[in-house]
Design a protein around this motif. Structure first.
Motif, short mmCIF file in Angstrom:
data_model
loop_
_atom_site.label_atom_id
_atom_site.label_comp_id
_atom_site.label_asym_id
_atom_site.label_seq_id
_atom_site.Cartn_x
_atom_site.Cartn_y
_atom_site.Cartn_z
N UNK A 194 0.82 -1.22 0.00
CA UNK A 194 0.00 0.00 0.00
C UNK A 194 0.86 1.26 0.00
N UNK A 195 2.00 1.22 0.68
CA UNK A 195 2.89 2.39 0.69
C UNK A 195 3.36 2.70 -0.72
N UNK A 196 3.77 1.67 -1.44
CA UNK A 196 4.25 1.89 -2.81
C UNK A 196 3.15 2.45 -3.70
N UNK A 197 1.95 1.93 -3.57
CA UNK A 197 0.85 2.41 -4.40
C UNK A 197 0.48 3.85 -4.05
N UNK A 198 0.47 4.17 -2.76
CA UNK A 198 0.07 5.52 -2.35
C UNK A 198 1.12 6.56 -2.72
N UNK A 199 2.36 6.12 -3.00
CA UNK A 199 3.42 7.06 -3.37
C UNK A 199 3.69 7.06 -4.88
N UNK A 200 2.76 6.48 -5.63
CA UNK A 200 2.82 6.61 -7.08
C UNK A 200 3.69 5.62 -7.82
N UNK A 201 4.21 4.62 -7.12
CA UNK A 201 5.06 3.64 -7.79
C UNK A 201 4.27 2.47 -8.38
N UNK A 202 3.04 2.31 -7.94
CA UNK A 202 2.25 1.18 -8.38
C UNK A 202 2.57 -0.07 -7.59
N UNK A 203 1.82 -1.12 -7.86
CA UNK A 203 2.01 -2.38 -7.13
C UNK A 203 3.29 -3.07 -7.56
#
Length: 309
Positions: A194-203
Motif C-alpha cells: 500500500x505504501x508503494x501504491x500511495x506514493x505513485x510507484x504502483x504495485x
C-alpha cells in the motif's frame, strides 16, 4: 551476553531509543519488549536490537512517518572505477559528487586511494528491505557500512563511491575486497504494498514459491521491471569496466543456484551473484533468476556486435 549493554551499545551506534519499543530504559523490560516485537514479525526473539531487527524497525518507522520525497538529481552517463569513467547505457544514473547524489561515509569502506588498481572478480546483488534508496543509505551510514551502488524504486541508479574502494557490503574482508555490490530498493514484506501504491510507484510484483537454502519462502515483494532493467544496464557497465564475466552460480538444469556457494563465499569466483550465495543467513535476492537475466544482456550484446560487423 549482557543484553542491556548490547542494546545500549547498539542504540548508540545505530541511533534508536528504548521508546521505539515503548520503554524508557535499557533494562529487562526493554529486552522483553524487543522479544515481543521480534516474534510478532517472524524474527528470532532474542531481545537484542541488532542490524536485522533495526533495519525492520527503521522501515516500519519510515512508512509511518510518510515524509518521502523524490530526489532532485543531475544525471550522468558514466560509472567510476579507479578515477576512470566507463559508460553506462541508462538515463537515470547519479554519481556521489553530483546534485542529488549519495555518498558512502569515509571510514565505512576500505580506502584504496593511490594504490594499484583493485582487481574486482564478482558483483553482489542485495535487496535493502527499505522503502527507498535514500532510506537505505541512512541505514548503511548508521551501521557503519557501505555499498557501491543503489537502485531506487523508479530505476534511478546511485553510485556512492569509486569502485577502486572496497565497500563493506558482503560480510567479511575475503568477500568485500574482490567484489562490488548493489542494494536494490525493496521493502520485501507484502504489508508495504500500500505504501508503494500511495506514493505513485504502483504495485510491486509478488514473488510466491521462491526457494533459498532448500527452504520455500513465504510470498514477498519483488522488484519493479524498471529496477530489473536498471540492474541489467549496471551489470553491462560493470562487465565493460572490470571484465567480470556474464556468469552466475548455477544448479540443476543450468538455472541460478538457490543455495550457499562456498567458492563464492571464499572469494574464489568470478561472475554475478546474490547475497545468499555468500551467506547461509541471507535470502537476498531469492527469486532473481540471474542466469536468464544475464543471458538477455549477453545476447543483446552479441546481436549488436554481429550487426556492426
Amino acid at each position: 551476553m549482557d543484553k542491556h549493554f548490547y542494546n545500549e551499545a547498539s542504540a548508540k551506534k545505530l541511533g534508536w531509543e528504548p521508546g521505539w519499543f515503548g520503554e524508557k530504559y535499557f533494562d529487562d523490560k526493554l529486552v522483553r519488549a524487543i522479544k515481543k516485537w521480534q516474534k510478532g514479525r517472524g524474527l528470532k526473539g532474542d531481545g537484542l536490537c541488532g542490524p536485522m531487527t533495526f533495519r525492520r524497525l527503521w522501515t516500519e518507522r519510515q512508512a509511518a512517518i510518510d515524509d518521502y520525497k523524490p530526489n532532485d538529481c543531475h544525471y550522468s552517463n558514466y560509472i567510476v572505477y579507479n578515477g576512470d569513467f566507463h559508460p553506462i547505457e541508462w538515463d537515470k544514473f547519479v554519481l556521489w559528487s553530483e546534485k542529488g547524489g549519495m555518498q558512502a561515509k569515509s571510514g565505512h569502506y576500505y580506502d584504496y586511494s593511490g594504490r594499484p588498481k583493485r582487481k574486482i572478480r564478482y558483483f553482489v546483488n542485495h535487496w535493502d528491505v527499505c522503502l527507498s534508496s535514500k532510506s537505505c543509505q541512512s541505514v548503511l551510514d548508521r551501521r557503519g557500512i557501505s555499498v557501491h551502488f543503489l537502485i531506487d524504486n523508479d530505476g534511478t541508479i546511485y553510485q556512492t563511491l569509486d569502485m577502486q574502494h572496497a565497500a563493506w557490503h558482503a560480510g567479511s574482508s575475503r568477500t568485500n575486497r574482490p567484489s562490488v555490490g548493489v542494494e536494490i530498493s525493496n521493502a520485501y514484506y507484502p504489508k508495504y504494498q500500500d505504501w508503494y501504491k500511495s506514493h505513485g510507484f504502483g504495485s510491486r510484483p509478488v514473488i510466491d514459491g521462491a526457494w533459498v537454502h532448500s527452504h520455500q519462502l513465504d510470498a514477498f515483494l519483488g522488484f519493479y521491471p524498471e529496477q530489473i532493467k536498471a540492474a541489467q544496464a549496471l551489470w553491462k557497465a560493470i562487465h565493460g569496466a572490470t571484465g567480470i564475466p556474464y556468469e552466475c552460480p548455477t544448479g540443476q538444469f543450468g538455472k541460478t543456484s538457490t543455495k550457499y556457494e562456498q567458492n563464492v563465499a571464499y572469494g574464489n569466483y568470478s561472475g554475478f551473484v546474490s547475497h545468499y550465495h555468500i551467506s547461509k543467513n541471507k535470502i537476498d535476492c531469492a527469486g532473481l533468476e540471474l542466469r536468464d537475466l544475464l543471458d538477455e544482456v549477453k545476447y543483446d550484446i552479441e546481436i549488436l556486435d554481429k550487426i556492426k560487423n
